[in-house]
Motif scaffolding. Structure first.
Motif, PDB file in Angstrom:
ATOM      1  N   GLN A  64       1.050  -1.208  -0.149  1.00  0.00           N
ATOM      2  CA  GLN A  64      -0.026  -0.073  -0.142  1.00  0.00           C
ATOM      3  C   GLN A  64       0.911   1.167  -0.083  1.00  0.00           C
ATOM      4  O   GLN A  64       0.649   2.233  -0.646  1.00  0.00           O
ATOM      5  N   ARG A  69      -3.512   2.479  -2.302  1.00  0.00           N
ATOM      6  CA  ARG A  69      -4.770   1.883  -1.576  1.00  0.00           C
ATOM      7  C   ARG A  69      -5.049   0.433  -2.177  1.00  0.00           C
ATOM      8  O   ARG A  69      -5.336   0.287  -3.212  1.00  0.00           O
ATOM      9  N   THR A  71      -7.795  -3.054  -1.402  1.00  0.00           N
ATOM     10  CA  THR A  71      -8.815  -3.253  -0.675  1.00  0.00           C
ATOM     11  C   THR A  71      -8.875  -4.963  -0.455  1.00  0.00           C
ATOM     12  O   THR A  71      -8.357  -5.701  -0.945  1.00  0.00           O
ATOM     13  N   THR A 122      -5.940  -1.097  -6.304  1.00  0.00           N
ATOM     14  CA  THR A 122      -6.739  -0.352  -7.082  1.00  0.00           C
ATOM     15  C   THR A 122      -5.923   0.334  -8.083  1.00  0.00           C
ATOM     16  O   THR A 122      -6.585   0.272  -9.237  1.00  0.00           O
ATOM     17  N   SER A 123      -4.840   0.504  -7.811  1.00  0.00           N
ATOM     18  CA  SER A 123      -4.162   1.423  -9.007  1.00  0.00           C
ATOM     19  C   SER A 123      -3.797   0.475 -10.385  1.00  0.00           C
ATOM     20  O   SER A 123      -3.288   0.786 -11.174  1.00  0.00           O
ATOM     21  N   ILE A 125      -5.953  -1.525 -11.569  1.00  0.00           N
ATOM     22  CA  ILE A 125      -6.945  -1.964 -12.289  1.00  0.00           C
ATOM     23  C   ILE A 125      -6.814  -1.345 -13.612  1.00  0.00           C
ATOM     24  O   ILE A 125      -7.111  -2.066 -14.613  1.00  0.00           O
ATOM     25  N   TYR A 157     -10.407  -7.994 -11.686  1.00  0.00           N
ATOM     26  CA  TYR A 157      -9.487  -7.090 -11.285  1.00  0.00           C
ATOM     27  C   TYR A 157      -8.304  -7.507 -10.683  1.00  0.00           C
ATOM     28  O   TYR A 157      -7.386  -6.792 -10.032  1.00  0.00           O
TER      29      TYR A 157
END
Length: 213
Positions: A64, A69, A71, A122-123, A125, A157
């Motif tokens: 992270q 971030r 998930t 997330t980055s 995706i 994802y």
């Protein structure tokens, strides 16, 4: 610490800070527990906390910090919840195979503790949706996160299980259920001990992803 039997006790367990960014509460949610009306609460909270702190501090927090971030999709499972998941084919391995993995509060057959979480970066995706290349993230973790024990990737994802394990000789590997576009079969092992690509730098495989951050 005893197994929580009251709301207050469970709140206190949830407030345990496992690392700079992560608290125990976010690792306890389970769709299986929700649908099957089961309790996803550690039977041995102290062992679950110890395993979770190692996972968070040595594996999740470094990811992270460098990629932004993450998930949490699935993490701790009580033996009861995991057994139900295996029984009903909810993509859960048998309890014996998940001790010191998703079942944080039971040591494995050799007495080692460990923990697993399924996460999404997330980055990653946008890159993954554009290229379909899950290996860029896999190789980045392989090179940058030395304390991971195993990685298993999934199609949606590019979510993946990532584990920390107490055994210093744990046989690391990276495996994927993402379909190979040429064979339409699971991609299988990207690397593991004994394969020629297991050591050395893999920068070339994730350079484009990192440059796009």
């Amino acid at each position: 610490m005893k197994t929580p039997q009251t709301v207050k006790a469970l709140e206190e367990l949830g407030r345990v800070q496992l690392s700079k960014s992560f608290f125990m509460r976010e690792f306890l949610y389970s769709e299986i527990a929700q649908i099957e009306n089961l309790s996803n609460i550690p039977e041995n909270p102290e062992l679950a906390i110890a395993s979770g702190k190692n996972l968070c501090q040595k594996v999740l927090e470094p990811i992270q910090q460098q990629l932004g971030r993450i998930t949490i999709r699935s993490a701790y499972r009580s033996p009861e919840v995991n057994a139900k998941g295996a029984e009903k084919n909810y993509n859960c391995a048998a309890n014996e195979s998940n001790y010191a993995k998703h079942i944080w509060d039971v040591r494995d057959a050799n007495g080692y503790m460990g923990a697993t979480a399924c996460i999404i970066v997330t980055s990653f995706i946008p890159y993954y949706e554009r290229t379909g290349d899950w290996t860029a993230l896999a190789w980045w973790i392989c090179d940058r996160i030395p304390d991971y024990a195993e990685l298993t990737f999934f199609p949606k994802y590019a979510a993946f299980n990532i584990s920390w394990h107490e055994n210093p000789n744990y046989p690391k590997f990276i495996y994927s259920y993402v379909k190979d576009p040429h064979t339409n079969k699971n991609s299988g092992y990207l690397t593991k001990e004994g394969m020629s690509n297991f050591t050395g730098s893999h920068t070339e495989f994730y350079q484009e992803f990192v440059q796009g951050l």
